[in-house]
Design an enzyme around this catalytic site. Structure first.
Site, PDB file in Angstrom:
ATOM      1  N   HIS A 168      13.618  -4.233   0.916  1.00 29.01           N
ATOM      2  CA  HIS A 168      13.532  -5.443   0.738  1.00 29.01           C
ATOM      3  C   HIS A 168      12.177  -6.262   0.897  1.00 29.01           C
ATOM      4  O   HIS A 168      11.166  -5.760   0.757  1.00 29.01           O
ATOM      5  CB  HIS A 168      14.536  -5.795   2.165  1.00 29.01           C
ATOM      6  CG  HIS A 168      13.680  -5.882   3.279  1.00 29.01           C
ATOM      7  ND1 HIS A 168      12.715  -6.630   4.042  1.00 29.01           N
ATOM      8  CD2 HIS A 168      13.906  -5.003   4.432  1.00 29.01           C
ATOM      9  CE1 HIS A 168      12.410  -6.347   5.174  1.00 29.01           C
ATOM     10  NE2 HIS A 168      13.022  -5.151   5.396  1.00 29.01           N
ATOM     11  N   CYS A 172      12.605  -0.439   7.891  1.00 29.06           N
ATOM     12  CA  CYS A 172      12.818  -0.424   6.353  1.00 29.06           C
ATOM     13  C   CYS A 172      11.578  -0.460   5.589  1.00 29.06           C
ATOM     14  O   CYS A 172      10.649  -0.273   6.099  1.00 29.06           O
ATOM     15  CB  CYS A 172      13.606  -1.935   6.113  1.00 29.06           C
ATOM     16  SG  CYS A 172      15.245  -1.900   6.631  1.00 29.06           S
TER      17      CYS A 172
END
Length: 165
Positions: free
Chosen positions: A124, A140
């Site tokens: 992301h 992440c």
């Protein structure tokens, strides 16, 4: 057709969650499998994902180098700087695929979210560009917004992602 190889401790429910599909859809796609008797190495059909061999792109992530490398037919196209998980919330290693994309997810995820085939993990953007190049995320893979937008526009759902230490 896309196949998942069952890993230790996985259930059909956990596999369905990882790929963001319903358990009933997964069972329907695998009519010969007994949901209560999975074994390590068993191949499970994942409905809705393309055969990865038809996708010329691949993503390699080096956690130690804080780099994401985009490959096309095995050749390096571009190398991006990234942020990865910190010591207590490390980025998982292994082989995954991109299972969906969500533009403008809001908050700390920047302008693009691409889910990996491991629940709660993805690639992301960020609302903190100074974090790129560091081990600061909750697991992440974090990229500059312009980079994750470029990557998302290039790679299709089903693209393989290999994450290495």
């Amino acid at each position: 057709m896309f196949f998942h190889s069952v890993q230790q401790g996985e259930t059909l429910s956990s596999i369905a969650a990882d790929y963001r599909i319903s358990l009933s859809h997964l069972i329907q796609a695998n009519p010969t499998i007994n949901p209560n008797q999975l074994f390590v190495g068993q191949s499970i059909v994942i409905p809705g994902l393309p055969n990865p061999n038809t996708i010329p792109y691949e993503i390699h992530v080096s956690l130690s180098q804080h780099q994401l490398t985009l490959l096309h037919n095995g050749s390096v196209v571009k190398i991006y700087p990234i942020a990865v998980g910190k010591m207590l919330t490390q980025t998982p290693t292994g082989n995954f695929v991109i299972v969906n994309k969500a533009p403008n997810p809001g908050g700390p995820f920047g302008t693009m979210w691409m889910s990996l085939s491991k629940l709660h993990y993805g690639i992301h953007g960020t609302n903190d560009p100074s974090s790129i190049g560091k081990s600061v995320s909750h697991g992440c893979i974090r990229m500059h917004n312009k980079d994750v937008e470029e990557l998302a526009a290039t790679v299709p759902i089903g693209t393989r992602v290999r994450i290495e230490p």
